[in-house]
Structure formats: C-alpha cells, structure tokens
Design a protein around this motif. Structure first.
Motif, PDB file in Angstrom:
ATOM      1  N   SER A   1       2.360   8.193  -6.959  1.00 37.95           N
ATOM      2  CA  SER A   1       2.338   7.030  -6.061  1.00 37.95           C
ATOM      3  C   SER A   1       3.752   6.736  -5.571  1.00 37.95           C
ATOM      4  O   SER A   1       4.738   7.179  -6.171  1.00 37.95           O
TER       5      SER A   1
ATOM      6  N   ASN B   1       1.529   2.160  -3.380  1.00 38.44           N
ATOM      7  CA  ASN B   1       0.355   2.644  -4.118  1.00 38.44           C
ATOM      8  C   ASN B   1      -0.022   4.076  -3.775  1.00 38.44           C
ATOM      9  O   ASN B   1      -0.682   4.746  -4.564  1.00 38.44           O
ATOM     10  N   GLN B   2       0.359   4.540  -2.593  1.00 38.83           N
ATOM     11  CA  GLN B   2      -0.030   5.864  -2.110  1.00 38.83           C
ATOM     12  C   GLN B   2       1.107   6.864  -2.279  1.00 38.83           C
ATOM     13  O   GLN B   2       2.273   6.501  -2.170  1.00 38.83           O
TER      14      GLN B   2
ATOM     15  N   GLU C   1       0.830  -1.208   0.000  1.00 43.81           N
ATOM     16  CA  GLU C   1       0.000   0.000   0.000  1.00 43.81           C
ATOM     17  C   GLU C   1       0.862   1.256   0.000  1.00 43.81           C
ATOM     18  O   GLU C   1       0.490   2.268  -0.568  1.00 43.81           O
TER      19      GLU C   1
END
Length: 176
Positions: A99, A80-81, A77
């Motif tokens: 990202s 992804n962020q 994650e």
C-alpha cells in the motif's frame, strides 16, 4: 495503540498541546479515515495499528493545507492503494509493491525521500483532487505528465507536495 497515544506522539513531535492534537484527531473528518479495531465493550477505546500513527501525521498535514473532507478522503485512498511506479524500488520484497502508506515506510527506512503530491483542479465548478506517491525528483516529472489531462479534468489551481518521508521518519521508531 489508542488515539490518545497517537495524539501524544504527534504533539511531542509538533511541539503542540496533546489535548488539542487529540481534539484534531477526534474530528470526524480525520477519525473516519483511520482504521481501528473496536474495544471489547461498548465504551472500550478503539485500538489502532501503530501504522495509523503515520497516517494520522499525514492526515493532519493535509488538514493544515486545508483540504475538504472529500479531498482528504481521495488523498487517503492514495495511502491505501499500491502506487503506480515506473521502476520497482530495491526494497520491494518479492517484487510486490505494498500500500502507499507501507511504501512510504519502506522508502523512509531505506533512506529514500518520497512525496505525497496533491493536484487540485476545478472541474464543472467544483474542486477535484488527484494524488499520487512518488520518489522525490520523480514527482515533478509525474506532475508534469499529469498536465496532459488538465484540459479534460479542468485547469490545475494548485499542486501541493507533502514531504511524506520527512513527516514520518521521526515516528518510525514507534513502529518497531
């Protein structure tokens, strides 16, 4: 790009057998964290964006630590962020932070060294992980700052620094 092509690139880089690398990538723990586009037919292979090659490299490195499925998912994650940064990098286009994975690519292309830092804690008898991306050097400062929440989130049992830039730099040419 097919999963077999990703395995071939990684096997060459790591001096491993392509078939054993493909088996590692097909492992549901890893494969579920990669995003691909299904083929046209039921039995057609899934197509992966070349950026997923870099994700696979980092995921396999995390698997070598080893992390549990949940821990790998939490660390994924972070890829992804957009990362929380104190200072906007020079390469940030239009003052936008992409990202985490694209941030690592941009930083590596700019010749900067960045790390993926994993902090593993024990909370109520369970291992918990928090992770973040930071430029080399700033990561230790951020890691020290994270100790302030150690009492609330449980004691830290490990801090793992993956040299993300070093891991992905040899593969950047495949993206072009």
């Amino acid at each position: 790009m097919r999963l077999s092509e990703i395995a071939q690139h990684l096997a060459e880089l790591e001096n491993r057998d392509p078939e054993s690398t493909l088996i590692r990538l097909r492992n549901p723990l890893v494969k579920q964290l990669m995003s691909g586009t299904p083929g046209r037919r039921v039995k057609s292979p899934v197509g992966y964006d070349p950026l997923e090659l870099l994700r696979a490299r980092l995921l396999l490195a995390m698997g070598d630590i080893p992390l549990t499925t949940t821990e790998m998912g939490a660390a994924n994650e972070t890829l992804n962020q957009p990362p929380a940064l104190r200072k906007l990098p020079d390469w940030a286009e239009d003052r936008v932070i992409p990202s985490g994975l694209k941030c690592l690519v941009n930083a590596a292309r700019a010749g900067e060294d960045w790390n993926l830092i994993l902090v593993i804690r024990i909370f109520e008898g369970e291992r918990r992980i928090s992770s973040f991306i930071a430029p080399a050097g700033e990561g230790e400062t951020a890691s020290r700052a994270s100790r302030a929440v150690d009492l609330r989130d449980g004691p830290t049992i490990a801090r793992v620094v993956l040299p993300a830039s070093d891991l992905i730099k040899p593969l950047l040419g495949v993206l072009d």
